[in-house]
Scaffold this active site. Sequence first.
Site, PDB file in Angstrom:
ATOM      1  N   ASP A  74      10.411   5.050  -9.610  1.00 44.47           N
ATOM      2  CA  ASP A  74       9.966   5.656 -10.869  1.00 44.47           C
ATOM      3  C   ASP A  74      10.694   6.956 -11.179  1.00 44.47           C
ATOM      4  O   ASP A  74      10.894   7.304 -12.349  1.00 44.47           O
ATOM      5  CB  ASP A  74       8.461   5.921 -10.830  1.00 44.47           C
ATOM      6  CG  ASP A  74       7.638   4.658 -11.051  1.00 44.47           C
ATOM      7  OD1 ASP A  74       8.245   3.591 -11.286  1.00 44.47           O
ATOM      8  OD2 ASP A  74       6.400   4.734 -10.994  1.00 44.47           O
ATOM      9  N   SER A 128       0.820  -1.215   0.000  1.00 47.89           N
ATOM     10  CA  SER A 128       0.000   0.000   0.000  1.00 47.89           C
ATOM     11  C   SER A 128       0.857   1.269   0.000  1.00 47.89           C
ATOM     12  O   SER A 128       1.602   1.507  -0.935  1.00 47.89           O
ATOM     13  CB  SER A 128      -0.950  -0.052   1.208  1.00 47.89           C
ATOM     14  OG  SER A 128      -1.892   0.980   1.166  1.00 47.89           O
ATOM     15  N   LYS A 160      -0.380  -4.212  -3.442  1.00 46.18           N
ATOM     16  CA  LYS A 160      -1.700  -3.653  -3.123  1.00 46.18           C
ATOM     17  C   LYS A 160      -1.818  -2.304  -3.826  1.00 46.18           C
ATOM     18  O   LYS A 160      -1.283  -1.295  -3.370  1.00 46.18           O
ATOM     19  CB  LYS A 160      -1.884  -3.481  -1.611  1.00 46.18           C
ATOM     20  CG  LYS A 160      -3.256  -2.936  -1.218  1.00 46.18           C
ATOM     21  CD  LYS A 160      -3.391  -2.859   0.309  1.00 46.18           C
ATOM     22  CE  LYS A 160      -4.766  -2.339   0.709  1.00 46.18           C
ATOM     23  NZ  LYS A 160      -4.940  -0.902   0.447  1.00 46.18           N
TER      24      LYS A 160
END
Length: 566
Positions: A304, A293, A318
């Site tokens: 990223d 999460s 998740k």
Amino acid sequence: MKTKLFNLLLLALLPFAALCAQEGKEHTFKVAKNMQVFNEIYNYLDLMYVDTLDADETVGTAISSMLRSLDPYTVYYPEEKTKDLKTMLTGRYVGIGSIIRYNQKLKRVVIDEPYANSPAAEAGLQKGDIILSIDDSTMTNKDVSYVSSHLRGDAGTTFVLKIKRPATGKQMQMKITRRAIEMPAIPYYGLQADGIGYINLNSFTDNCAKDVRRAFVELKSKGMKGLVLDLRGNGGGSVSEAVSIVNMFVPKGITLVKTRGKLKRANNDYKTTQEPIDTVMPIVVLVNGETASASEITCGSLQDLDRGVVMGTRTYGKGVVQLPLDLSYNGQLKLTTGKYYIPSGRCIQAINYKHARGGYMEHIPDSLTHVFYTAKGREVRDGGGIKPDVEVKPDSLPNIVYYLTVNGLDSTEVLLDYETDYIAKHPKIAPAAEFALTDADYEAFKQRVVNSGFTYDPESEKALASLKKIVKFEGYYDDAKAAFDELEKKLKHNIAHDLDHNKKVIMQMIANDLAGVYYYQRGTIENGLKDDKQMKEACALIKDTERYNNILKAPAKAVAKKKNKK
């Protein structure tokens, strides 16, 4: 000509619009029909069933079953359980500040781990203390949830706790005043060797970003040259706290998370809103299969944006978000409302929850995931969690350690008995980072285990028994019997041998447990770092500047593509 084209387009769309309207009407009809049937069934049950129904239990079971057909994160909390949701979101509750557990051998609830500076710690409660009574209520034959509900209450209320200390056999009575307990989001942080900072973040509760900022600033003032952010076992929490933490290391104005669901007004874009405090310090984020999460938002965003190296094993996956909603009669619903997407545009949800035919779930195979790109053009994928930039698997624990440590097994109490006796004989131990058992300590533990009659199921014996069944079924056993007999002799269960063979791991495990008793959560983590394979790899990577930069640099094809565009 334009009018004719418009009319043709309109005619083409009419069947689609009619179909959508029809589907909408059919859905509404199905909802009304099933609600009516449900009400009729319950009315008949209430009127005619042989026993009196408990409406809360019967209807509550129906609600829970309905939600279980969706996903594991959509949960109903009736009024008496809304405090559980609040504790999950804030990390706060009112009580004594201790983990308790059920002792299988004693059939009683015992103190397992008081929190630092809590009423439990201040009262002198220790690991293994047996809870006998709370005020006038006996705790004999009571489970953990029952005892926990009596330990909790309103802030400022006082009760009398009666316990028995196993190491001395003495019964003790103490007055304890309940107060608000806030479980620390950062149980430990500190500067390690060679100027490498370490922050253990175990939850994304309210205001945890401020705690991370304070820890980072303090470590930097002490000369930190690189940071290890440990998110292993962190199941997540607040999305906004995750964004605030990433914002410490990346520029202002970047969209880190997009949440998208059925209702457009419920969609959100989370951007960095402040100037960062450090954009160049090397960062390694440690993750594992329980990193989920908000933790995945944090490590995935840093990956990223090529701002840090993710190390460890693949995360949980998740990629959905929940919203708490108020219900009638003070209940609450934690409802999955959408999926989230991190800077590269990917959603890392690992499981598809299918709702047809009663509901089931399927893991998304790697072959069906899609390629996305980091800011510098490195390939990353959606689905299946965050794949680390550097995979480092932890050392696997031997089977015997499982049986010695997992709560709920009779065999775990051998370890608890040894530790409670050790605590009674040692008022103090070395600092957490240095503490270790001596060979004499381990020999005493080994003898206690052997004398206790401790047993466990070795995997080799189970595998051999399974193979023997197969060989008998296929008709080869008579020819292979001598070989099987010889192998059985060599694999004969020998507890003393197994304890000697796994001595190093078991010694580390016990030392880790005991460090937690004397120095609380901080001690457990600090003591464990000296034998932590993944931590050692993270520190080695930060010190190897060339390797660290090579992991994060743009791949050759991405560089070539940029040149061609120019």
